[in-house]
Design a protein around this motif. Structure first.
Motif, PDB file in Angstrom:
ATOM      1  N   VAL A 161     -31.549  11.694  11.288  1.00  0.00           N
ATOM      2  CA  VAL A 161     -30.814  12.074  10.075  1.00  0.00           C
ATOM      3  C   VAL A 161     -31.291  13.436   9.567  1.00  0.00           C
ATOM      4  CG1 VAL A 161     -30.384  11.460   7.667  1.00  0.00           C
ATOM      5  CG2 VAL A 161     -30.212   9.729   9.440  1.00  0.00           C
ATOM      6  N   ALA A 162     -32.609  13.672   9.606  1.00  0.00           N
ATOM      7  CA  ALA A 162     -33.144  14.968   9.151  1.00  0.00           C
ATOM      8  C   ALA A 162     -32.625  16.098  10.033  1.00  0.00           C
ATOM      9  CB  ALA A 162     -34.669  14.944   9.157  1.00  0.00           C
ATOM     10  N   ALA A 163     -32.627  15.907  11.350  1.00  0.00           N
ATOM     11  CA  ALA A 163     -32.150  16.950  12.271  1.00  0.00           C
ATOM     12  C   ALA A 163     -30.655  17.187  12.080  1.00  0.00           C
ATOM     13  CB  ALA A 163     -32.442  16.558  13.721  1.00  0.00           C
ATOM     14  N   TYR A 164     -29.902  16.139  11.893  1.00  0.00           N
ATOM     15  CA  TYR A 164     -28.458  16.266  11.671  1.00  0.00           C
ATOM     16  C   TYR A 164     -28.175  17.027  10.375  1.00  0.00           C
ATOM     17  CZ  TYR A 164     -23.634  14.957  10.690  1.00  0.00           C
ATOM     18  OH  TYR A 164     -22.309  14.990  10.385  1.00  0.00           O
ATOM     19  N   ASN A 165     -28.849  16.627   9.287  1.00  0.00           N
ATOM     20  CA  ASN A 165     -28.624  17.274   7.988  1.00  0.00           C
ATOM     21  C   ASN A 165     -29.068  18.731   7.974  1.00  0.00           C
ATOM     22  OD1 ASN A 165     -27.493  14.987   6.881  1.00  0.00           O
ATOM     23  ND2 ASN A 165     -29.398  14.265   5.975  1.00  0.00           N
ATOM     24  N   VAL A 199     -34.729   7.941  25.128  1.00  0.00           N
ATOM     25  CA  VAL A 199     -34.437   6.912  24.127  1.00  0.00           C
ATOM     26  C   VAL A 199     -33.871   7.545  22.865  1.00  0.00           C
ATOM     27  CG1 VAL A 199     -35.478   5.142  22.645  1.00  0.00           C
ATOM     28  CG2 VAL A 199     -36.222   5.377  25.014  1.00  0.00           C
ATOM     29  N   VAL A 200     -34.477   8.639  22.417  1.00  0.00           N
ATOM     30  CA  VAL A 200     -34.020   9.319  21.203  1.00  0.00           C
ATOM     31  C   VAL A 200     -32.641   9.930  21.439  1.00  0.00           C
ATOM     32  CG1 VAL A 200     -34.556  11.136  19.546  1.00  0.00           C
ATOM     33  CG2 VAL A 200     -36.390   9.706  20.427  1.00  0.00           C
ATOM     34  N   SER A 201     -32.420  10.491  22.627  1.00  0.00           N
ATOM     35  CA  SER A 201     -31.092  11.044  22.956  1.00  0.00           C
ATOM     36  C   SER A 201     -30.032   9.955  22.933  1.00  0.00           C
ATOM     37  CB  SER A 201     -31.103  11.693  24.340  1.00  0.00           C
ATOM     38  OG  SER A 201     -31.869  12.864  24.315  1.00  0.00           O
ATOM     39  N   LEU A 255     -24.225  11.436  16.123  1.00  0.00           N
ATOM     40  CA  LEU A 255     -24.721  12.525  15.280  1.00  0.00           C
ATOM     41  C   LEU A 255     -24.678  13.885  15.963  1.00  0.00           C
ATOM     42  CD1 LEU A 255     -27.777  10.772  13.584  1.00  0.00           C
ATOM     43  CD2 LEU A 255     -25.515  11.208  12.625  1.00  0.00           C
ATOM     44  N   GLY A 256     -24.627  13.921  17.269  1.00  0.00           N
ATOM     45  CA  GLY A 256     -24.574  15.201  17.971  1.00  0.00           C
ATOM     46  C   GLY A 256     -25.821  16.036  17.806  1.00  0.00           C
TER      47      GLY A 256
END
Length: 182
Positions: free
Chosen positions: A8-12, A26-28, A36-37
């Motif tokens: 969420v932090a990276a997306y925002n 796993v994170v990907s 979220l892209g």
């Protein structure tokens, strides 16, 4: 929890998420599943400034660092985020000293902002008697006991439960403050 907050932090922030190489797949997969892209890279690929860092040393100006112990977070312009578990899927995120707090619920492995899980009746009783002013804990116990029709011991337990959830604040001086609007 760290993966959800990191995504969420990276997306925002519109930035790259760096993570330990073994966890990158796993994170990907989590980023793709959430739609979220967010671009996910291994920690060794950290090239530019900024980014979100999960379980690796931060770059020059990180947005969020999770799972990695920093000796002096203020040198990176960061503050420690305190995460308190309120109920099975609800957490309270606080930045100490700033008054900033956010309640989140984990839905489908992603954090979603939610309202505080506070019992309204005791809070309304305190607000109607004391307004927004702090009150001695003894008086607050009496008000909650009368309003809820419970013994003083139960009222005291309710107040401490509300304080744990971040709904009220009990100061060192023994004063009770209702936090935020009802």
């Amino acid at each position: 929890m760290s993966i959800s907050l990191g995504l969420v932090a990276a997306y925002n922030a519109g930035t790259i998420l760096y993570t330990e190489e073994s966890l990158a797949p796993v994170v990907s997969a989590a980023a793709e599943a959430a739609g979220l892209g967010v671009e996910v890279r291994g920690c060794s690929e950290c090239g530019g400034p900024g980014g979100v860092f999960l379980w690796c040393a931060p770059g020059s100006s990180p947005v969020l660092v999770a799972g990695y112990e920093l000796r002096r977070p203020s040198s990176y312009g960061l503050r420690r985020l305190v995460v308190k578990r309120i109920s099975p899927n609800i957490y309270l995120l606080e930045l100490p000293g700033t008054g900033l707090k956010e309640y989140i619920e984990i839905r489908g492995h992603l954090p979603v902002p939610t309202k505080p899980p506070c019992m309204r009746d005791p809070l309304e009783a305190l607000a109607s008697v004391f307004g927004g002013a702090p009150a001695p804990i003894r008086d607050a116990v009496d008000v909650v006991s009368h309003a809820m029709g419970v013994k003083r011991e139960e009222a005291r337990r309710m107040l401490h439960d509300l304080a744990e959830k971040g709904c009220i604040e009990i100061t060192r001086e023994g004063m009770v403050k209702v936090r935020g609007p009802l």
